[in-house]
Design an enzyme around this catalytic site. Structure first.
Site, PDB file in Angstrom:
ATOM      1  N   HIS A  57       0.824  -1.220   0.000  1.00 52.42           N
ATOM      2  CA  HIS A  57       0.000   0.000   0.000  1.00 52.42           C
ATOM      3  C   HIS A  57       0.849   1.256   0.000  1.00 52.42           C
ATOM      4  O   HIS A  57       0.472   2.260   0.612  1.00 52.42           O
ATOM      5  CB  HIS A  57      -0.945   0.016   1.213  1.00 52.42           C
ATOM      6  CG  HIS A  57      -2.097  -0.940   1.067  1.00 52.42           C
ATOM      7  ND1 HIS A  57      -3.233  -0.631   0.373  1.00 52.42           N
ATOM      8  CD2 HIS A  57      -2.259  -2.206   1.511  1.00 52.42           C
ATOM      9  CE1 HIS A  57      -4.069  -1.663   0.408  1.00 52.42           C
ATOM     10  NE2 HIS A  57      -3.493  -2.643   1.088  1.00 52.42           N
ATOM     11  N   ASP A  59       2.655   1.997  -3.143  1.00 51.94           N
ATOM     12  CA  ASP A  59       2.857   2.427  -4.539  1.00 51.94           C
ATOM     13  C   ASP A  59       2.056   3.690  -4.812  1.00 51.94           C
ATOM     14  O   ASP A  59       2.548   4.634  -5.430  1.00 51.94           O
ATOM     15  CB  ASP A  59       2.543   1.308  -5.552  1.00 51.94           C
ATOM     16  CG  ASP A  59       1.164   0.672  -5.417  1.00 51.94           C
ATOM     17  OD1 ASP A  59       0.445   0.953  -4.428  1.00 51.94           O
ATOM     18  OD2 ASP A  59       0.799  -0.119  -6.316  1.00 51.94           O
ATOM     19  N   GLY A 151      -9.260 -12.124  -6.788  1.00 47.22           N
ATOM     20  CA  GLY A 151      -9.413 -11.612  -5.426  1.00 47.22           C
ATOM     21  C   GLY A 151      -8.424 -12.224  -4.449  1.00 47.22           C
ATOM     22  O   GLY A 151      -8.656 -12.246  -3.247  1.00 47.22           O
ATOM     23  N   GLY A 153      -5.029 -11.388  -4.164  1.00 46.66           N
ATOM     24  CA  GLY A 153      -3.844 -10.592  -3.831  1.00 46.66           C
ATOM     25  C   GLY A 153      -2.653 -10.877  -4.723  1.00 46.66           C
ATOM     26  O   GLY A 153      -1.542 -10.423  -4.456  1.00 46.66           O
ATOM     27  N   SER A 156      -4.715 -10.762 -10.250  1.00 46.67           N
ATOM     28  CA  SER A 156      -5.386 -11.340 -11.412  1.00 46.67           C
ATOM     29  C   SER A 156      -5.883 -10.217 -12.328  1.00 46.67           C
ATOM     30  O   SER A 156      -5.824 -10.330 -13.555  1.00 46.67           O
ATOM     31  CB  SER A 156      -6.557 -12.208 -10.975  1.00 46.67           C
ATOM     32  OG  SER A 156      -7.443 -11.462 -10.185  1.00 46.67           O
ATOM     33  N   ASP A 200       1.396  -3.593  -9.642  1.00 39.56           N
ATOM     34  CA  ASP A 200       1.041  -4.886 -10.233  1.00 39.56           C
ATOM     35  C   ASP A 200       1.309  -4.906 -11.730  1.00 39.56           C
ATOM     36  O   ASP A 200       1.854  -5.862 -12.277  1.00 39.56           O
ATOM     37  CB  ASP A 200      -0.439  -5.182 -10.009  1.00 39.56           C
ATOM     38  CG  ASP A 200      -0.820  -5.070  -8.558  1.00 39.56           C
ATOM     39  OD1 ASP A 200       0.092  -4.979  -7.723  1.00 39.56           O
ATOM     40  OD2 ASP A 200      -2.020  -5.068  -8.263  1.00 39.56           O
ATOM     41  N   SER A 246     -11.148 -11.405  -1.319  1.00 30.43           N
ATOM     42  CA  SER A 246     -11.298 -10.000  -1.010  1.00 30.43           C
ATOM     43  C   SER A 246     -11.395  -9.256  -2.322  1.00 30.43           C
ATOM     44  O   SER A 246     -10.409  -9.122  -3.037  1.00 30.43           O
ATOM     45  CB  SER A 246     -10.073  -9.527  -0.232  1.00 30.43           C
ATOM     46  OG  SER A 246     -10.043  -8.136  -0.224  1.00 30.43           O
ATOM     47  N   LYS A 248     -11.489  -6.200  -4.259  1.00 32.55           N
ATOM     48  CA  LYS A 248     -11.188  -4.770  -4.111  1.00 32.55           C
ATOM     49  C   LYS A 248     -12.294  -3.896  -4.672  1.00 32.55           C
ATOM     50  O   LYS A 248     -12.623  -2.867  -4.108  1.00 32.55           O
ATOM     51  CB  LYS A 248      -9.924  -4.427  -4.919  1.00 32.55           C
ATOM     52  CG  LYS A 248      -8.655  -4.548  -4.183  1.00 32.55           C
ATOM     53  CD  LYS A 248      -7.538  -3.750  -4.841  1.00 32.55           C
ATOM     54  CE  LYS A 248      -7.413  -3.905  -6.320  1.00 32.55           C
ATOM     55  NZ  LYS A 248      -6.934  -5.169  -6.803  1.00 32.55           N
ATOM     56  N   TYR A 256      -9.830  -0.441   0.135  1.00 26.70           N
ATOM     57  CA  TYR A 256      -8.713   0.063  -0.679  1.00 26.70           C
ATOM     58  C   TYR A 256      -8.809   1.575  -0.956  1.00 26.70           C
ATOM     59  O   TYR A 256      -7.886   2.335  -0.668  1.00 26.70           O
ATOM     60  CB  TYR A 256      -8.636  -0.722  -1.999  1.00 26.70           C
ATOM     61  CG  TYR A 256      -7.350  -0.476  -2.741  1.00 26.70           C
ATOM     62  CD1 TYR A 256      -6.221  -1.254  -2.495  1.00 26.70           C
ATOM     63  CD2 TYR A 256      -7.236   0.553  -3.667  1.00 26.70           C
ATOM     64  CE1 TYR A 256      -5.032  -1.023  -3.162  1.00 26.70           C
ATOM     65  CE2 TYR A 256      -6.047   0.796  -4.336  1.00 26.70           C
ATOM     66  CZ  TYR A 256      -4.955  -0.002  -4.083  1.00 26.70           C
ATOM     67  OH  TYR A 256      -3.764   0.244  -4.736  1.00 26.70           O
TER      68      TYR A 256
HETATM   69  P1  NG1 Z   1      -3.852  -6.421  -5.448  1.00 25.81           P
HETATM   70  O1  NG1 Z   1      -5.158  -6.215  -4.824  1.00 25.81           O
HETATM   71  O2  NG1 Z   1      -3.050  -7.457  -4.818  1.00 25.81           O
HETATM   72  O3  NG1 Z   1      -3.924  -6.607  -6.917  1.00 25.81           O
HETATM   73  C1  NG1 Z   1      -3.485  -3.807  -4.869  1.00 25.81           C
HETATM   74  C2  NG1 Z   1      -3.125  -2.734  -5.895  1.00 25.81           C
HETATM   75  C3  NG1 Z   1      -1.623  -2.423  -5.888  1.00 25.81           C
HETATM   76  C4  NG1 Z   1      -1.129  -2.150  -4.484  1.00 25.81           C
HETATM   77  C5  NG1 Z   1      -1.569  -3.289  -3.548  1.00 25.81           C
HETATM   78  C6  NG1 Z   1      -1.198  -3.059  -2.107  1.00 25.81           C
HETATM   79  C7  NG1 Z   1      -4.529  -2.748  -7.897  1.00 25.81           C
HETATM   80  C8  NG1 Z   1      -4.681  -3.233  -9.287  1.00 25.81           C
HETATM   81  N1  NG1 Z   1      -3.467  -3.161  -7.238  1.00 25.81           N
HETATM   82  O4  NG1 Z   1      -2.969  -5.047  -5.268  1.00 25.81           O
HETATM   83  O5  NG1 Z   1      -1.370  -1.330  -6.739  1.00 25.81           O
HETATM   84  O6  NG1 Z   1      -1.569  -0.902  -4.014  1.00 25.81           O
HETATM   85  O7  NG1 Z   1      -2.978  -3.476  -3.588  1.00 25.81           O
HETATM   86  O8  NG1 Z   1       0.173  -2.950  -1.967  1.00 25.81           O
HETATM   87  O9  NG1 Z   1      -5.358  -2.016  -7.405  1.00 25.81           O
END
Ligand code: NG1
Length: 499
Positions: A57, A59, A151, A153, A156, A200, A246, A248, A256
């Site tokens: 969290h 970036d 979902g 982490g 995907s 990502d 989870s 997002k 988020y």
């Molecule tokens: P996840 O939910 O693992 O794809 C998200 C954000 C990243 C980063 C992480 C936390 C997207 C596509 N990705 O990753 O940029 O903030 O959470 O470090 O929203």
């Protein structure tokens, strides 16, 4: 390394394990494509998921992160169809039904209020055409197959958006640089209503076999490959999925996107506290991030530090101290009114400033102090992690593991993005020999990552399997368990596969 998407012809240069099973998967994808569209695909585009080793969290705060690409991925078999239609289908058609759009009109309409798989395709598509500044896409047939758990982490969504970009640019005769593709994908994914950072997409596009990436976002995107230090026994990584999904997109307003807003408002208040809010570098930028505030505060100061790492450590440590003062008025959290008052704005003006119309959030209290303490301390851990990898001395495995464990504590206590299942996986793995265990990705469910001496991999997997999966998910098949719990190495980034 080429700065454009490579084409590979040999699956063993993409996958280090189960190459035969992958060959079977590609063959199946091509056969299904032909059955569905009545012609062979022109090519297959591939983009991997990623596991973030450390730097969670941050970036979207502009700070560096340390992920690596992994083997699970999204494949897109595609061909130009000579019409105005974009026809997209998924191997898992029960979960992801086929869709059809016009290549030059409704493909660009993304309704972020609905949770719909084709929205992610539209993001990748629209990202490319936004960049080109036109809307004259060629018709394309697409069949996709993904092995990154949704979902979970492991990104995907980014793997799908990135694979889409690859397919769309190729069909339309474009060949963008890797860094451009990563930036475009990061920006484009926001169209689904998640205010995401760029980690990502950069890991997926720019990943390198055998190395993690130290990714910097500011002042510009830069991905530096970093190898893990050689230890005896070598270091291995295990991914363990909580199997708590989870999403997002669904939880964004209270998870988020709320965290993004808390760090954005935090940056505004910190800039004010430091007396730099009216300087052009802070006033004329959107979004203002913690990284920009930090850089601006130190712009005219010479810390006397000798190297880049020392500069980072000096600045981040100072920001941690300044944060304690800046948010001391409400250490337990701010109401909307209190945040607005601290910035001499109305709540409506503040809401507009952080783009709540596009990314609405809900909270009684906005915990600005804790979020800032996490962001600055996590950035410090990332910088130190890289330093240990590049200049190893002493017990490096222990040092890296401790940084990962501290990151988990901070995610759980300060950023509140863990959950009981993630905490439990970390506890079990550490007891069985993991040196560093933490959540990876956004959290609130999804996956954990464990750094383990290679000779302890079997023990850690056994413990997780018996104490977590057998207890909480007793009905799992062997395949389901293998998909949830597996060892991984740094994999290669996005590519085309020559058929
Ligand atoms: P996840 O939910 O693992 O794809 C998200 C954000 C990243 C980063 C992480 C936390 C997207 C596509 N990705 O990753 O940029 O903030 O959470 O470090 O929203």
């Amino acid at each position: 390394m080429s700065s454009f998407v490579p084409t590979v012809t040999d699956l063993s240069s993409v996958y280090t394990l189960n190459v035969d099973a992958q060959a079977e998967r590609y063959a199946q994808l091509k056969t299904s494509f032909e059955t569905k569209f009545g012609a062979k695909p022109d090519f297959v585009a591939r983009a991997p998921g990623r596991v973030n080793i450390i730097g969670e969290h941050i970036d979207y705060c502009g700070f560096p992160v340390f992920p690596m690409a992994i083997a699970p991925d999204t494949l897109i078999a595609a061909r130009t169809n000579g019409t105005d239609k974009v026809r997209i289908a998924n191997i898992d058609s029960a979960k992801y039904p086929s869709r059809e759009f016009s290549a030059s009109s409704d493909i660009f309409d993304i309704d972020s209020s609905v949770h719909e798989w084709s929205n992610y395709f539209k993001c990748g598509y629209r990202g490319i055409f936004d960049h080109l500044g036109r809307k004259d896409g060629k018709g394309i047939d697409v069949l996709t197959d993904g092995t990154v758990p949704a979902g979970g982490g492991l990104s995907s969504s980014a793997a799908f958006v990135c694979a889409t970009e690859l397919a769309v640019q190729r069909v339309n005769g474009v060949d963008l640089a890797l860094s451009q593709l990563a930036s475009i994908a990061a920006h484009a994914e926001c169209y689904v209503g998640v205010n995401s950072g760029g980690m990502d997409q950069t890991a997926s596009i720019m990943g390198q076999q055998g190395s993690a990436l130290f990714i910097e976002f500011h002042p510009e995107l830069r991905a530096t490959p970093v190898k893990f230090p050689e230890t005896s026994p070598p270091l291995a990584f295990i991914i363990a999925n909580t199997l708590v999904v989870s999403d997002k997109h669904v939880t964004a307003p209270v998870c988020y996107n709320l965290r993004v807003v808390e760090t954005r408002v935090g940056a505004l208040i910190l800039a004010k506290h430091l007396g730099i809010a009216d300087q052009p570098a802070c006033r004329n930028v959107d979004p203002l991030t913690f990284k920009i505030v930090m850089d601006e505060y130190f712009a005219d100061q010479d810390s006397g530090a000798k190297d880049e790492v020392e500069v980072w450590i000096h600045r981040l440590t100072a920001m941690l101290e300044q944060s304690k003062k800046a948010f001391s008025a409400h250490p337990e959290g701010y109401t909307r009114e209190q945040m607005a008052a601290a910035l001499a704005m109305t709540p409506e003006e503040l809401s507009a400033k952080v783009h709540e119309r596009q990314f609405p959030v809900r909270a009684e209290k906005f915990k600005l102090l804790n979020r800032a303490l996490h962001a600055f301390s996590e950035a410090l851990r990332v910088v130190k992690f890289r330093q240990v990898c590049e200049c190893p001395s002493g017990d490096v495995a222990k040092a890296l593991g401790s940084l990962m464990n501290e990151s988990q504590d901070s995610c759980r206590d300060l950023f509140e993005c863990s959950c009981p299942e993630l905490d439990e996986l970390c506890t079990i793995a550490r007891k069985a020999g993991s040196l560093g265990s933490r959540l990876t990705g956004a959290g609130w469910g999804g996956c954990s990552v464990h750094m383990v001496p290679a000779d302890k991999v079997a023990d850690v997997k056994k413990a997780l399997s018996e104490q977590y999966y057998a207890v909480r998910h007793p009905g799992l098949s062997v395949k389901q368990l293998n998909d949830a719990l597996f060892a991984t190495t740094p994999g290669r980034g996005a590519c085309y596969l020559g058929l």
